[in-house]
Write an enzyme that holds these catalytic residues in place. Structure first.
Site, PDB file in Angstrom:
ATOM      1  N   TYR A 108       0.846  -1.188   0.000  1.00  0.00           N
ATOM      2  CA  TYR A 108       0.000   0.000   0.000  1.00  0.00           C
ATOM      3  C   TYR A 108       0.888   1.246   0.000  1.00  0.00           C
ATOM      4  O   TYR A 108       1.922   1.259  -0.648  1.00  0.00           O
ATOM      5  CB  TYR A 108      -1.000  -0.044   1.168  1.00  0.00           C
ATOM      6  CG  TYR A 108      -2.170   0.858   0.860  1.00  0.00           C
ATOM      7  CD1 TYR A 108      -3.000   0.578  -0.228  1.00  0.00           C
ATOM      8  CD2 TYR A 108      -2.417   2.006   1.595  1.00  0.00           C
ATOM      9  CE1 TYR A 108      -4.034   1.416  -0.567  1.00  0.00           C
ATOM     10  CE2 TYR A 108      -3.457   2.852   1.258  1.00  0.00           C
ATOM     11  CZ  TYR A 108      -4.260   2.553   0.175  1.00  0.00           C
ATOM     12  OH  TYR A 108      -5.283   3.400  -0.166  1.00  0.00           O
ATOM     13  N   ARG A 162      -8.720  10.876  -7.691  1.00  0.00           N
ATOM     14  CA  ARG A 162      -7.818  11.511  -6.727  1.00  0.00           C
ATOM     15  C   ARG A 162      -7.045  10.425  -5.994  1.00  0.00           C
ATOM     16  O   ARG A 162      -7.258  10.161  -4.820  1.00  0.00           O
ATOM     17  CB  ARG A 162      -8.630  12.362  -5.746  1.00  0.00           C
ATOM     18  CG  ARG A 162      -7.825  13.456  -5.059  1.00  0.00           C
ATOM     19  CD  ARG A 162      -8.075  13.464  -3.580  1.00  0.00           C
ATOM     20  NE  ARG A 162      -7.559  12.247  -2.947  1.00  0.00           N
ATOM     21  CZ  ARG A 162      -7.659  11.977  -1.651  1.00  0.00           C
ATOM     22  NH1 ARG A 162      -8.283  12.793  -0.851  1.00  0.00           N
ATOM     23  NH2 ARG A 162      -7.165  10.863  -1.138  1.00  0.00           N
ATOM     24  N   LYS A 180      -6.226  -1.959  -0.614  1.00  0.00           N
ATOM     25  CA  LYS A 180      -7.038  -1.794   0.587  1.00  0.00           C
ATOM     26  C   LYS A 180      -7.667  -3.119   1.008  1.00  0.00           C
ATOM     27  O   LYS A 180      -7.705  -3.457   2.195  1.00  0.00           O
ATOM     28  CB  LYS A 180      -8.136  -0.754   0.345  1.00  0.00           C
ATOM     29  CG  LYS A 180      -7.684   0.697   0.533  1.00  0.00           C
ATOM     30  CD  LYS A 180      -7.470   1.016   1.999  1.00  0.00           C
ATOM     31  CE  LYS A 180      -6.880   2.389   2.230  1.00  0.00           C
ATOM     32  NZ  LYS A 180      -7.837   3.471   2.120  1.00  0.00           N
ATOM     33  N   GLU A 251     -13.499   5.143  -2.144  1.00  0.00           N
ATOM     34  CA  GLU A 251     -12.062   5.406  -2.000  1.00  0.00           C
ATOM     35  C   GLU A 251     -11.542   6.320  -3.102  1.00  0.00           C
ATOM     36  O   GLU A 251     -11.797   6.097  -4.291  1.00  0.00           O
ATOM     37  CB  GLU A 251     -11.303   4.071  -2.057  1.00  0.00           C
ATOM     38  CG  GLU A 251      -9.831   4.175  -1.743  1.00  0.00           C
ATOM     39  CD  GLU A 251      -9.552   4.454  -0.284  1.00  0.00           C
ATOM     40  OE1 GLU A 251      -8.500   5.054   0.011  1.00  0.00           O
ATOM     41  OE2 GLU A 251     -10.377   4.076   0.570  1.00  0.00           O
ATOM     42  N   ASP A 252     -10.821   7.371  -2.697  1.00  0.00           N
ATOM     43  CA  ASP A 252     -10.084   8.248  -3.608  1.00  0.00           C
ATOM     44  C   ASP A 252     -10.973   8.912  -4.655  1.00  0.00           C
ATOM     45  O   ASP A 252     -10.618   9.004  -5.835  1.00  0.00           O
ATOM     46  CB  ASP A 252      -8.927   7.495  -4.264  1.00  0.00           C
ATOM     47  CG  ASP A 252      -7.767   7.305  -3.303  1.00  0.00           C
ATOM     48  OD1 ASP A 252      -7.851   7.797  -2.167  1.00  0.00           O
ATOM     49  OD2 ASP A 252      -6.776   6.647  -3.665  1.00  0.00           O
ATOM     50  N   ASP A 274     -13.468   6.168   3.207  1.00  0.00           N
ATOM     51  CA  ASP A 274     -12.280   6.055   4.051  1.00  0.00           C
ATOM     52  C   ASP A 274     -11.455   7.329   4.054  1.00  0.00           C
ATOM     53  O   ASP A 274     -10.836   7.662   5.061  1.00  0.00           O
ATOM     54  CB  ASP A 274     -11.426   4.870   3.583  1.00  0.00           C
ATOM     55  CG  ASP A 274     -10.319   4.542   4.565  1.00  0.00           C
ATOM     56  OD1 ASP A 274     -10.614   4.432   5.770  1.00  0.00           O
ATOM     57  OD2 ASP A 274      -9.164   4.397   4.133  1.00  0.00           O
ATOM     58  N   ASP A 275     -11.435   8.066   2.947  1.00  0.00           N
ATOM     59  CA  ASP A 275     -10.660   9.306   2.892  1.00  0.00           C
ATOM     60  C   ASP A 275     -11.250  10.367   3.811  1.00  0.00           C
ATOM     61  O   ASP A 275     -10.527  11.204   4.346  1.00  0.00           O
ATOM     62  CB  ASP A 275     -10.601   9.829   1.457  1.00  0.00           C
ATOM     63  CG  ASP A 275      -9.989   8.830   0.513  1.00  0.00           C
ATOM     64  OD1 ASP A 275      -8.835   8.434   0.732  1.00  0.00           O
ATOM     65  OD2 ASP A 275     -10.677   8.402  -0.440  1.00  0.00           O
ATOM     66  N   ASN A 415       0.254  12.051   1.555  1.00  0.00           N
ATOM     67  CA  ASN A 415       1.087  11.000   0.988  1.00  0.00           C
ATOM     68  C   ASN A 415       0.809  10.895  -0.501  1.00  0.00           C
ATOM     69  O   ASN A 415      -0.162  11.464  -0.994  1.00  0.00           O
ATOM     70  CB  ASN A 415       0.859   9.656   1.723  1.00  0.00           C
ATOM     71  CG  ASN A 415      -0.588   9.217   1.756  1.00  0.00           C
ATOM     72  OD1 ASN A 415      -1.282   9.248   0.745  1.00  0.00           O
ATOM     73  ND2 ASN A 415      -1.057   8.818   2.926  1.00  0.00           N
TER      74      ASN A 415
END
Length: 566
Positions: A108, A162, A180, A251-252, A274-275, A415
């Site tokens: 990850y 993203r 993930k 996610e993202d 999750d973000d 990150n």
């Protein structure tokens, strides 16, 4: 005492049709490679397809380690592990668990970002579900193609816009859901054969990808607005109809869609982002731990957050809940949060603030709304960065923070590593060793004046595997805000106690599997108390929930295949 709650343990594989010969060796969930017993080789026509030696999982792990050590770049190690994952699930997860702290940055963050950028060039074989916009009307059919009649416990879905701090990587974003879900299993214990990574391919604005003849995604600029929603709605409809109760992790997604998609669909499918929520929970856990180290109650917290998008406001929301739990009103708690975006501090005079930003817009502002001025004015205990821009926690800002509080909590969380707002070594040097530091990507310990400072990786891996395990353990039909908050509190309570010089904010990453069990039990209890769990669990005790979570978690071990005599 044995729990009477529903649950199951599998020492043997369930009675299903097991393929034979090469088809069995190609099934990553059933394949044991050289560990098939002689009796299994007889029954499933494997003699001659394998070397004659029957090996243990331990021997296979030694061979895997030896081969892994020949790989000399993070990306080559990532590719090696991905191929192992496709070939033999038990061996892959056993290897990752055995070396979790070492493997986490490879499978990850940060290496997964490099893998996503190179996705179309390192693609090897199918894994997961791609639904592109031209196929939106076939979403249910494509879902069936991916899973057949199999049950699924958890889905991680992205639209690739993203990816970490790297931006729009289109279909290359598939590396994120795969990574993930690997952690859902390695840390949370969710079964790998009951997970599904998904890319909702609505195109890309990445000019390099659009011009790349090897790009594997839909070669089209991103569709937006109602057209975008058509695909997301079709996917949600397919999951709702075919997989009721399955947990969906968003996610993202980019800021304009992340919170909107969550709010539109969180009551239709059991889902969370999750973000927004996972990042918020682990950041709140780190802040709570840091405040305990500093000997200050959460009701006294003052916090400045750089980056006022979905992640930054999500962190603020979670910290507000933590402060209200400590005795403040919601209005009082919001006044202790200063959010700074690219145009400076959020203020009531700003035009075009998003709905989720408006509660943090301030009327009482300094003349200068830059980060440095806000720090000097607010004197925050905690400074959190989710800007995606490197170096914004500059020396003057960090020294100003250290002048305002004795033990500044500094969390540069962006990150991958090149995007970090400040390096831990600089932060610790600029604060004369007084700062308590956590980062989004892994960093080595920093030695300052003879004291080694452990740098906690404030990683969502502390949160989402336990949330998933807890939600699935009690068949939750919704992920509530309370379930996320208790996950944060459970992690904070497992952090090192006391104020030893250089002590980390969070438990060692090697303990994340144990942490996930504690988080899962707390999340399960919150789901029951919030009325979103299966009523069969309504009277469960703390002991029974801990036992249920432990029994639900999958362990990577070879199971006996059914033989004729069974």
């Amino acid at each position: 005492m044995t729990s009477s709650l529903p649950g199951f343990v599998r020492s043997r594989l369930p009675r299903v049709t097991v393929p034979t010969g090469r088809a069995l060796l190609r099934n990553r969930y059933l394949n044991k490679g050289t560990a098939f017993t002689t009796a299994e080789r007889d029954a499933y026509h494997l003699h001659g397809l394998l070397p004659p030696v029957v090996e243990t999982l331990e021997i296979q792990l030694d061979r895997t380690r030896a081969e892994y050590d020949t790989k000399d770049t993070p990306l080559s190690r990532h590719i090696f592990l991905r191929l192992l994952q496709e070939r033999n699930s038990v061996l892959f997860y056993s290897f990752v668990q055995r070396h979790l702290a070492e493997m986490l940055p490879v499978i990850y963050t940060p290496t997964v970002g490099e893998a996503c950028e190179a996705w179309s060039r390192i693609y090897r074989q199918e894994h997961g579900l791609y639904i592109s916009w031209p196929d939106r009307h076939r979403a249910a059919e494509l879902l069936h193609n991916a899973i057949g009649d199999d049950p699924i416990d958890v889905i991680v879905a992205t639209d690739g816009e993203r990816i970490l701090g790297l931006g729009d990587l289109g279909a290359g974003g598939m590396g994120i859901p795969i990574g993930k879900l690997a952690l859902y299993t390695a840390v949370g214990g969710l079964r790998p054969d009951r997970s599904l990574p998904v890319v909702l391919d609505v195109g890309t604005e990445n000019e390099t990808l659009l011009a790349d003849p090897l790009y594997l995604g839909w070669r089209h600029r991103r569709v937006r607005g109602p057209e975008y929603d058509e695909l997301v709605d079709a996917f949600v409809d397919a999951v709702h109809d075919r997989l009721p109760g399955t947990l969906v992790q968003w996610e993202d997604f980019a800021q304009q869609n992340a919170r909107r998609v969550l709010e539109l669909h969180r009551d239709r499918v059991c889902s969370f982002n999750d973000d927004i929520q996972g990042t918020a929970a682990v950041a709140a856990a780190a802040v709570a731990s840091g405040m305990r180290m500093a000997g200050i109650g959460m009701s006294e917290l003052r916090v400045t957050i750089l980056g006022a998008g979905s992640a930054g406001t999500g962190i603020a929301d979670e910290l507000v809940r933590a402060m209200t739990a400590a005795g403040l009103t919601e209005a009082q708690a919001r006044q202790r949060c200063w959010l700074v975006d690219r145009n400076g501090l959020l203020t009531t005079g700003m035009a075009d603030l998003a709905d989720f930003q408006q509660p943090y817009a301030r009327a009482d502002v300094p003349d200068d709304t830059s980060l440095l001025s806000v720090i000097e004015h607010a004197r925050p205990h905690a400074l959190i960065g989710v800007s995606g821009q490197p170096g914004l926690f500059h020396e003057a800002a960090i020294r100003a923070m250290a002048a305002g509080v004795q033990r500044p909590i500094v969390l540069p969380l962006s990150n991958p590593t090149p995007r970090v707002e400040a390096t831990p070594a600089d932060v610790i040097a600029w604060t004369e060793g007084r700062a308590i530091v956590g980062t989004g990507s892994p960093f080595d310990p920093v030695v300052h004046h003879g004291i080694s400072h452990d740098i906690a990786q404030v990683n969502n891996v502390y949160i989402f595997p336990g949330v998933g395990l807890g939600a699935r353990s009690v068949a939750a039909r919704r992920v509530t805000d309370t379930m996320i908050s208790v996950a944060a509190a459970a992690i904070a309570m497992q952090a090192p106690t006391g104020d030893l010089p250089g002590a980390p904010l969070l438990p060692p990453i090697e303990q994340s599997r144990e942490c996930a069990q504690v988080v899962a039990a707390a999340v399960a209890r919150a789901a029951i108390d919030d009325g979103v769990a299966d009523p069969a669990y309504s009277g469960a005790s703390a002991f029974e929930l801990a036992d249920l979570v432990a029994r639900t978690a999958w362990e990577p071990a070879y199971r006996l295949l059914p033989l004729e005599s069974d």
